[in-house]
Design an enzyme around this catalytic site. Structure first.
Site, short mmCIF file in Angstrom:
data_model
loop_
_atom_site.label_atom_id
_atom_site.label_comp_id
_atom_site.label_asym_id
_atom_site.label_seq_id
_atom_site.Cartn_x
_atom_site.Cartn_y
_atom_site.Cartn_z
N GLY A 64 37.15 40.72 59.11
CA GLY A 64 36.35 40.63 60.32
C GLY A 64 35.56 41.87 60.34
O GLY A 64 34.51 41.71 61.03
N GLU A 124 32.14 44.26 78.02
CA GLU A 124 31.07 44.72 77.34
C GLU A 124 29.76 44.27 77.87
O GLU A 124 29.70 43.22 77.88
CB GLU A 124 31.46 44.37 75.80
CG GLU A 124 32.37 44.88 75.29
CD GLU A 124 33.05 44.24 73.99
OE1 GLU A 124 32.14 43.37 73.59
OE2 GLU A 124 34.04 44.54 73.31
N HIS A 145 39.20 37.56 69.16
CA HIS A 145 40.15 38.78 69.30
C HIS A 145 41.56 37.90 68.97
O HIS A 145 42.44 38.29 69.95
CB HIS A 145 40.03 39.56 70.25
CG HIS A 145 38.84 40.45 70.35
ND1 HIS A 145 38.44 41.00 71.76
CD2 HIS A 145 37.83 40.55 69.50
CE1 HIS A 145 37.29 41.65 71.38
NE2 HIS A 145 36.92 41.31 70.20
N ASN A 180 38.83 45.99 72.71
CA ASN A 180 38.53 45.44 71.32
C ASN A 180 39.56 46.13 70.34
O ASN A 180 40.05 47.19 70.28
CB ASN A 180 37.29 45.80 70.74
CG ASN A 180 36.18 45.82 71.73
OD1 ASN A 180 36.32 46.32 72.71
ND2 ASN A 180 35.12 44.95 71.71
P1 FDA Z 1 40.99 40.03 59.20
O1 FDA Z 1 40.70 38.74 60.13
O2 FDA Z 1 40.10 41.10 59.53
O3 FDA Z 1 41.24 39.75 57.67
C1 FDA Z 1 41.92 38.70 57.33
C2 FDA Z 1 41.64 38.28 56.00
O4 FDA Z 1 42.47 37.65 55.30
C3 FDA Z 1 39.93 37.57 56.05
O5 FDA Z 1 39.24 38.16 55.26
C4 FDA Z 1 40.55 36.12 55.59
O6 FDA Z 1 39.59 35.47 54.82
C5 FDA Z 1 41.82 36.49 54.75
N1 FDA Z 1 42.76 35.30 54.51
C6 FDA Z 1 43.31 34.59 55.44
N2 FDA Z 1 43.94 33.74 55.07
C7 FDA Z 1 44.28 34.03 53.66
C8 FDA Z 1 45.04 33.47 52.46
N3 FDA Z 1 45.82 32.35 52.95
N4 FDA Z 1 44.46 33.80 51.35
C9 FDA Z 1 43.75 34.69 51.37
N5 FDA Z 1 42.99 35.42 52.06
C10 FDA Z 1 43.19 34.95 53.44
N6 FDA Z 1 37.08 43.86 67.16
C11 FDA Z 1 36.75 45.20 67.56
O7 FDA Z 1 37.86 45.91 67.74
N7 FDA Z 1 35.57 45.42 67.72
C12 FDA Z 1 34.53 44.42 68.07
O8 FDA Z 1 33.50 44.98 67.95
C13 FDA Z 1 34.75 43.03 67.30
N8 FDA Z 1 33.85 42.13 67.41
C14 FDA Z 1 33.95 40.97 66.71
C15 FDA Z 1 33.02 39.92 66.73
C16 FDA Z 1 33.30 38.86 66.13
C17 FDA Z 1 32.37 37.68 65.95
C18 FDA Z 1 34.61 38.63 65.58
C19 FDA Z 1 34.92 37.23 64.89
C20 FDA Z 1 35.59 39.76 65.58
C21 FDA Z 1 35.39 40.84 66.36
N9 FDA Z 1 36.52 41.60 66.46
C22 FDA Z 1 36.21 42.84 67.11
C23 FDA Z 1 37.99 41.49 66.09
C24 FDA Z 1 38.20 42.01 64.63
O9 FDA Z 1 37.27 41.61 63.83
C25 FDA Z 1 39.58 41.60 64.22
O10 FDA Z 1 40.34 41.77 65.37
C26 FDA Z 1 39.97 42.04 63.09
O11 FDA Z 1 39.02 41.84 62.07
C27 FDA Z 1 41.40 41.59 62.75
O12 FDA Z 1 41.78 42.33 61.61
P2 FDA Z 1 43.10 41.84 60.62
O13 FDA Z 1 43.36 42.88 59.93
O14 FDA Z 1 44.29 41.22 61.50
O15 FDA Z 1 42.43 40.32 59.82
#
Ligand code: FDA
Length: 497
Positions: free
Chosen positions: A109, A353, A438, A476
């Protein structure tokens, strides 16, 4: 390689996975990270790694043939367009009642998000992670996470003078005139770089509308922070375009992990099995929940407990726009990086926000992403007929979020004599209530796992991402995901290795 044995395998390269990889490597453990998305380290034909929000191309979406922009209408006209199917950066994953946006690639993300790096108010932490010691989090792990992520705050004097935050100053004025607390929000964007963008001395990124499909400059994604540090240890290998499809106990001990190698059109080009002594599920709230629910139901990990798949929430996300008067222009040049918010959590259950609408033209619109205290929680379950995991979120469950957001914007509209925009999410539709950025929960801490993310029925299996958090962080989420991962991995290294 097929048949290899690794001490620690991490599924996913987002926040949880990156923290786990770095700290394990620093403790002397060799780590292999498996990431289904691309590496995002090679420029495309235009010389840029990432494409612009205004010009989505093959790089923009994960295996879609048409874009699915979160803000899908403008002036009542749909703005989505056809694109070639490709392993692009933003996944708009559709469940029955909600579209869940997620980053795909090395950095998870952090590649696509706004970089808003918010530590919850301490008084709210008990509801965020009830089984976690707040003193430890605020004394040790939140500071560690903020340092590791490179969090900084905008220079208030520059905020007051730069054209690119006029929209945010209008947001501040309207919030304060209605008596709401206005707060600056920290971010991982390099604020000095942004000043140089505004001065015209460097290539523009935030000021060129880059955000949802990646930032080419300025944003400190995990590739620049935790993952750079992890690679520098020499103990961390990353396999992009590899997707984990199974984890099961191996005959000789450890776990057999089945991995599909993907081509850039999503085709499976090879299937590999490796054995890992320890496996860290860091595939994100949706990715980890889907894997665990599937593995429990199909008999690979039948002893996972019954909490697996439960406790999923959308962090109460809901979007809306307001139409300002002509004397309140919000600016043709808008930084794509938000820097401030309106805090009405205690009184109304909403933290909004002040978000950009970086269209490049004057719109007289104020746009907001609200995080609300929505009480609904959904459950992932295995659908044997389709061979997929379903989520039982109902579209109508967004109503409490709308009501909470209205505690802010109804008041502002009344005070300013303004109205909601009705052209941003459809034809005469005020609320962006069909999505979340989120996703949180699905393998909740101290329920599906023990209090440190261990899947106790299977020694050596851990959850270390947003799926541990029971549905809401009041702000966030990624700073909390990172801090919790720091806390848990420290304990795991101290006691399990
Ligand atoms: P995250 O989703 O980051 O990582 C998981 C990874 O695992 C991904 O790269 C995925 O491709 C991979 N994966 C999944 N299944 C798999 C499999 N079976 N095999 C191999 N790889 C696999 N938050 C915040 O705090 N401030 C902000 O400003 C924002 N803004 C925002 C905008 C947008 C458009 C989005 C989509 C999200 C946000 N967020 C945010 C949320 C934030 O990005 C999110 O909460 C985190 O990335 C989640 O972190 P994780 O480590 O849980 O998983």
């Amino acid at each position: 390689a097929d048949g290899a044995r690794v001490p620690a395998l991490v599924i996913g390269t987002g926040y949880g996975g990156s923290v786990a990889a770095l700290r394990l490597a620093q403790a002397g453990v060799d780590v292999h990270m498996i990431e289904m998305g691309m590496a995002w380290d090679t420029p495309g034909p235009d010389g840029k790694i990432f494409c612009n929000t205004r010009e989505p191309d093959y790089r923009s979406y994960w295996l879609r043939t048409r874009t699915k922009a979160p803000l899908n209408y403008f002036l009542g006209f749909p703005i989505d367009r056809n694109i070639p199917r490709h392993t692009g950066i933003l996944d708009a994953e559709e469940f029955g009642g909600i579209t869940v946006y997620q980053g795909r690639g090395v950095g998870g993300g952090s590649l696509v998000n706004g970089g808003m790096a918010v530590t919850p108010k301490r008084e709210n932490f008990g509801a965020v992670l009830p089984s976690v010691n707040a003193d430890e989090m605020y004394g040790v792990y939140y500071p560690r996470a903020n340092a590791g992520l490179g969090v900084g705050t905008i220079d208030p004097a520059w905020f007051d003078s730069t054209a690119c935050y006029q929209y945010a100053r209008v947001g501040r004025k309207h919030a304060q005139r209605s008596g709401f607390p206005f707060v600056f929000v920290p971010d991982v964007y390099d604020w000095d770089y942004m000043k140089q963008e505004a001065a015209g001395t460097v290539t523009r990124s935030a000021l060129a509308g880059e955000i949802l499909y990646g930032n080419n400059h300025g944003k400190k994604s995990l590739q620049q922070t935790y993952l750079a540090q992890a690679r520098a240890t020499g103990r961390v290998a990353i396999s992009p375009l590899h997707k984990v499809t199974s984890v099961a106990p191996a005959a000789g001990g450890g776990y057999a992990v089945v991995i599909e190698q993907l081509g850039t059109t999503g085709d499976v080009t090879a299937t590999k099995t490796v054995t890992a002594d320890r496996v860290f599920f860091a595939a994100g709230s949706v990715g980890t929940s889907k894997l665990l629910v599937m593995l429990k139901a199909t008999g690979a990990l039948p002893n996972l407990n019954d909490e697996v798949g439960r406790g999923w929430g959308d962090n109460g996300n809901v979007m809306c726009g307001r139409a300002n008067h002509m004397w309140d222009p919000t600016g043709a040049l808008q930084s794509a990086i938000p820097c401030c918010g309106i805090d009405n959590w205690a009184a109304g259950g909403a933290f909004a926000e002040v978000a950009p609408l970086p269209t490049g033209i004057e719109t007289y619109a104020s746009f907001y992403l609200s995080i609300t205290n929505n009480p609904h929680r959904a459950r992932f379950s295995w659908n044997a007929a389709t061979g997929k995991v379903d989520l039982d979120w109902q579209a109508s469950w967004k109503q409490p979020s709308i009501d909470m957001a209205k505690t802010i914007f109804d008041k502002i509209n009344a005070k300013e004599g303004t109205i909601y925009r009705t052209d941003l999410f459809g034809v005469y539709k005020i609320w962006g209530d069909h999505l979340t950025y989120h996703p949180l929960g699905g393998a909740v801490l101290n329920k599906a796992t023990d209090n440190y993310g261990r899947l106790t029925a299977y020694p050596g299996l851990y959850v270390i991402d947003g799926s541990l958090i029971p549905g809401n962080t009041s702000v966030n989420p990624f700073v909390t995901i990172t801090a919790l991962a720091e806390r848990n991995i420290e304990k795991i290294i101290a006691t399990d290795l």
